[in-house]
Design an enzyme around this catalytic site. Structure first.
Site, PDB file in Angstrom:
ATOM      1  N   GLU A   1       0.828  -1.204   0.000  1.00 47.58           N
ATOM      2  CA  GLU A   1       0.000   0.000   0.000  1.00 47.58           C
ATOM      3  C   GLU A   1       0.861   1.252   0.000  1.00 47.58           C
ATOM      4  OE1 GLU A   1      -3.692   1.999   2.579  1.00 47.58           O
ATOM      5  OE2 GLU A   1      -2.682   0.202   3.322  1.00 47.58           O
TER       6      GLU A   1
ATOM      7  N   HIS B   1      -5.116  -3.590  -2.103  1.00 47.15           N
ATOM      8  CA  HIS B   1      -4.439  -2.389  -2.594  1.00 47.15           C
ATOM      9  C   HIS B   1      -3.470  -2.724  -3.730  1.00 47.15           C
ATOM     10  CE1 HIS B   1      -6.343  -0.111   0.528  1.00 47.15           C
ATOM     11  NE2 HIS B   1      -5.689  -0.720   1.491  1.00 47.15           N
TER      12      HIS B   1
ATOM     13  N   ASP C   1     -12.951  -0.160   2.203  1.00 42.07           N
ATOM     14  CA  ASP C   1     -11.820   0.026   3.114  1.00 42.07           C
ATOM     15  C   ASP C   1     -12.180   0.880   4.318  1.00 42.07           C
ATOM     16  OD1 ASP C   1      -9.326   0.017   4.250  1.00 42.07           O
ATOM     17  OD2 ASP C   1      -8.285   0.924   2.582  1.00 42.07           O
TER      18      ASP C   1
END
Length: 433
Positions: free
Chosen positions: A227, A261, A312
């Site tokens: 990420e 991600h 998320d």
């Protein structure tokens, strides 16, 4: 009662005048070009159920409260830790119920809750109260839940846990697996139990391998992956491997694996994920909100990976905006339109999102979940849209009726019993001033 739809739009195209019979929450039969019967639920234009493949319900507390602080992901994370510190089983149930209510009224029919707030603030165990609170919250609003119970053991690569992270940890991979296997018999409330490794930052290499080997092959296994660039740099410095290479070496990458991600990848990373047939959950609204970057979604799909979407941090809860973020981010990154075909976008939201949560048969397919969303195809937003492009024009306001397991769970922005998600959120957020 069974369900008749004037039009069904899925990744295979458009079907007219479709009747679904269901049993035990699954599709038992499908007829096309038939008239409705007197006892059918009659709907207009529908799509299969939409999976929110990556959620942290408690992050909803931060919506509209962090922008003025500026900074980056790491600055935002400090606010997240402060929110996590306030959770107990009662407040977690109320908050998760409100967030799941917002999801289901917006058009999500299933959610993968990436859950790591396991214990009390000092790290002493709850006997599964937090997990059962999340499962009960999902059951109370009618959304399907895959509880992605998460391992979280370190505060960074070769760094101990900070005090604010203690409640996330079981102490070791073995202790995590012991708790996970015990939880499998006790989570209840109709939830499916999946598993997750938080990240290569939060779980050491040997522990990742131990966890992957200690779970049966049918268990979905999720992980935050690359990420942030700092995660990549730290992983290469410590192990001489990218995070993706580390997961491959540890035996994680396979068709049951889901990387969340996958923003900062090398060409070799993309090839490994594609060869494994792994799922990739992109979270466009969060990745934009936190300034994370734009991941190589098109390249991953072309390499053989499957795409899904997730809300998320729940700064935005809208399956239509989330899903078309895949295409819009690609346009921004590459200066071209049509990076994904409409069918690819819809498949990411529906069939492949469900797959990442452990469903091997897609919604509205025989033997799959009888989950669907009726879309208002004549609103100011959608009027004139080709049916296959409704995912590119609709918003959550166009989710007219939401059906899970053959039963209506939401209609026109409210739960089936008339409850407003806004009222639930108002009551839950009072605990988080």
């Amino acid at each position: 009662m069974n369900i008749w739809c004037d039009r069904v739009v899925d990744a295979d195209g458009v079907r007219e005048r479709v009747r679904f019979t269901h049993a035990g929450g699954l599709v038992a039969g499908v007829e096309t070009d038939v008239a409705p019967r007197g006892d059918d639920v009659v709907l207009g234009t529908v799509i299969p159920g939409v999976a929110n493949a990556h959620s942290h319900a408690f992050h909803r507390v931060l919506r509209g409260r962090t922008h003025a602080h500026g900074g980056d992901f790491w600055r935002w994370r400090e606010s997240m830790y402060a929110a996590a510190a306030r959770l107990d089983p009662e407040s977690y149930f109320e908050l998760a119920r409100a967030v799941f209510a917002e999801m289901v009224t917006s058009g999500y029919t299933a959610v993968g809750e990436f859950h790591y707030v396991h214990h009390r603030q000092d790290g002493t165990p709850y006997p599964h109260e937090m997990e059962r609170a999340v499962a009960a919250a999902a059951e109370s609003v009618g959304i399907r839940l895959t509880l992605l119970d998460t391992a979280y053991l370190t505060g960074g690569i070769d760094r101990p846990l900070a005090p604010k992270q203690e409640r996330f940890s079981d102490g070791s991979a073995g202790a995590y697996l012991d708790r996970w296997h015990e939880l499998r018999d006790r989570v209840g409330h109709g939830a499916r139990l999946g598993a997750a490794v938080h990240s290569v930052r939060a779980v050491p290499r040997d522990a990742i391998a131990q966890i992957a080997a200690g779970l049966t092959a049918d268990v979905p296994l999720h992980v935050h992956l690359s990420e942030q660039p700092q995660e990549n740099a730290d992983c290469v410095a410590a192990y001489g491997l990218t995070p993706t290479e580390l997961l491959s070496e540890a035996g994680v990458l396979s068709a049951r694996a889901t990387a969340v991600h996958a923003t900062h990848l090398t060409g070799g990373d993309i090839a490994l994920l594609g060869e494994a047939g792994a799922s990739i959950v992109m979270c466009p609204t969060t990745e934009a909100d936190l300034g994370d970057g734009i991941g190589p979604a098109r390249e991953l799909l072309s390499a053989g990976a499957r795409l899904a979407v997730g809300s998320d941090q729940n700064a935005v809860v809208d399956p239509f905006l989330e899903t078309r973020g895949l295409e819009m981010h690609e346009r921004l990154a590459h200066g071209a339109r049509g990076r994904f075909a409409p069918a690819e976008i819809l498949r990411a939201a529906t069939a492949d999102g469900y797959r990442s949560l452990g469903w091997q048969v897609a919604p509205l397919q025989p033997g799959g979940p009888c989950d669907l969303v009726e879309i208002d195809a004549a609103s100011a937003r959608t009027l004139g849209s080709h049916p296959t492009e409704l995912m590119l024009t609709a918003t959550a306001a166009d989710a007219r009726r939401v059906i899970v397991g053959g039963h209506t769970v939401a209609s026109r922005g409210r739960l089936a019993d008339g409850t407003s998600p806004a009222q639930l959120l108002h009551d839950a957020l009072r605990r988080f001033p």
